[in-house]
Every structure is written in C-alpha cells, then in structure tokens.
Enzyme design. Structure first.
Site, PDB file in Angstrom:
ATOM      1  CG  ASN A  51     -20.721  25.271 102.141  1.00  0.00           C
ATOM      2  OD1 ASN A  51     -19.806  25.400 102.878  1.00  0.00           O
ATOM      3  ND2 ASN A  51     -21.580  24.242 102.236  1.00  0.00           N
ATOM      4  CD  GLU A  53     -25.980  24.025 102.792  1.00  0.00           C
ATOM      5  OE1 GLU A  53     -26.894  23.991 103.798  1.00  0.00           O
ATOM      6  OE2 GLU A  53     -25.165  23.248 102.571  1.00  0.00           O
ATOM      7  CB  CYS A  62     -20.358  26.306  95.640  1.00  0.00           C
ATOM      8  SG  CYS A  62     -21.567  24.829  94.925  1.00  0.00           S
ATOM      9  CD  GLU A  64     -16.266  24.569  94.970  1.00  0.00           C
ATOM     10  OE1 GLU A  64     -17.057  25.277  95.629  1.00  0.00           O
ATOM     11  OE2 GLU A  64     -15.999  23.681  94.595  1.00  0.00           O
ATOM     12  CB  CYS A 100     -20.966  21.742  91.606  1.00  0.00           C
ATOM     13  SG  CYS A 100     -21.398  23.490  91.337  1.00  0.00           S
ATOM     14  CB  CYS A 103     -18.113  25.868  90.991  1.00  0.00           C
ATOM     15  SG  CYS A 103     -19.174  26.231  92.480  1.00  0.00           S
TER      16      CYS A 103
HETATM   17  N1  THU Z   1     -20.612  22.438  97.878  1.00  0.00           N
HETATM   18  C1  THU Z   1     -19.713  23.365  97.752  1.00  0.00           C
HETATM   19  O1  THU Z   1     -19.454  24.557  98.217  1.00  0.00           O
HETATM   20  N2  THU Z   1     -18.769  22.892  96.924  1.00  0.00           N
HETATM   21  C2  THU Z   1     -18.677  21.962  95.992  1.00  0.00           C
HETATM   22  O2  THU Z   1     -17.599  21.866  95.091  1.00  0.00           O
HETATM   23  C3  THU Z   1     -19.711  21.045  96.109  1.00  0.00           C
HETATM   24  C4  THU Z   1     -21.010  21.276  97.119  1.00  0.00           C
HETATM   25  C5  THU Z   1     -21.756  22.874  98.946  1.00  0.00           C
HETATM   26  C6  THU Z   1     -23.200  23.444  98.439  1.00  0.00           C
HETATM   27  C7  THU Z   1     -24.160  22.873  99.541  1.00  0.00           C
HETATM   28  O3  THU Z   1     -23.831  23.887 100.551  1.00  0.00           O
HETATM   29  C8  THU Z   1     -23.302  21.523  99.748  1.00  0.00           C
HETATM   30  O4  THU Z   1     -22.000  21.523  99.664  1.00  0.00           O
HETATM   31  C9  THU Z   1     -23.780  20.080  99.497  1.00  0.00           C
HETATM   32  O5  THU Z   1     -24.157  20.347  98.384  1.00  0.00           O
END
Ligand code: THU
Length: 156
Positions: A51, A53, A62, A64, A100, A103
């Site tokens: 991920n 941010e 994310c 994925e 999510c 994704c």
């Molecule tokens: N996140 C992902 O990378 N994948 C997921 O399946 C759920 C959430 C990340 C996004 C963000 O950086 C952190 O988790 C909190 O939401």
C-alpha cells in the site's frame, strides 16, 4: 470460498504468500501504520505490491492495485493467483486481509482480461487464518467491459 489452514496450501501457494509477506515491508504507510502485501502469480513470475498512502488520504493506493498496476506496466496480465497478507504497526491483524471494494472492481476487470476467475489467498498476520476465494466470489455480478459492449480481446 473456503477457510483453510496454512498446511493445506500447496507449495506454490505458500511461496506466493511468502512473497506477499516480504512485500508488506515496503508499504508507505505514515498515516495508517497498516501494512498490506500483495503478490500476483503470472506464469513463472511473481509481481508484488504494497500500500502507498498519501497525505490526501483518498489518493492512497492499496497493495492489490499497486501489484496489479505494476504487473500491467510490465505487460503481464495472465494472472493465475493472488496472495494477500497484512499487519498493524504494533498489532497482528486478527481477520484475513480482504480486498476493499475498489480493489475488487479492478481485480474483476483483470480476471476478465486474463479469462480466469483466479483465486485470492487471504491471510491474517500469523497465517493462522486463511481464506481462499475466487474473484467471482469476492465480487458477484461484477460490472465489466461486456456491460459496456466493449471488446477487450486485443488486450488478452
Ligand atoms: N489497504 C490495502 O492496501 N489493501 C486492503 O485490502 C485494505 C486496505 C490499505 C490502504 C491503507 O493504506 C491502509 O490499508 C488502511 O486502510
């Protein structure tokens, strides 16, 4: 959709989950402190992502989608499997790492491109809980190129 133990995974599934675990260390996560790793199996190649941010929170990508975009940028689209794992800054995730909604939508399109309702292996931090589900199970009745009458054959 099935709940499995780590020991029930095949060798290639264990290896892919191991790659996802390594990838989560690269997360850029100053805001949530949450680490997610994704590993795509594409032929004999593994493409990973974590991920990424952003201070404008909604611009966060994310793990994925990070892995997916990385694979597409390499011209790799024939996905056979995806592994996901997550952990908190100072805690282990209890539940499995489940993609999510955004994704799931992107992964659904990818499954259309590769004509494969591929399996996603979702794990909690210590691999004590693992769920396997196909993209179609994660996003039933997904909206895709066909719904727009778009032919994506040349991208396959
Ligand atoms: N996140 C992902 O990378 N994948 C997921 O399946 C759920 C959430 C990340 C996004 C963000 O950086 C952190 O988790 C909190 O939401």
């Amino acid at each position: 959709m099935e709940l499995v133990s780590y020991f029930e995974l095949g060798d290639s599934e264990k290896l892919l989950l191991g790659e996802a675990l390594k990838a989560l260390e690269t997360a850029y996560n100053p805001y949530s402190g949450f680490y997610v790793g994704a590993a795509l199996q594409i032929g004999g190649v593994v493409v990973t992502g974590s991920n990424v941010e952003n201070s404008a929170y909604g611009s966060t990508i994310c793990a994925e989608r990070s892995a997916l975009v990385s694979a597409y940028a390499k011209g790799l689209r024939k996905i056979s499997m995806l592994a996901l794992i997550s952990k908190g800054e100072d805690f282990d995730s209890v539940g499995v790492c489940s993609p999510c909604g955004s994704c799931r939508q992107m992964l659904f399109e990818a499954s259309q491109v590769c004509n494969n309702d591929f399996v996603v292996i979702m794990s909690n931090s210590d691999k004590s809980e693992i769920v396997k589900a196909s993209i179609g199970e994660l996003l039933p009745l997904g909206f895709g190129p066909e719904d727009l009458g778009v032919d994506i054959t040349k991208f396959k």
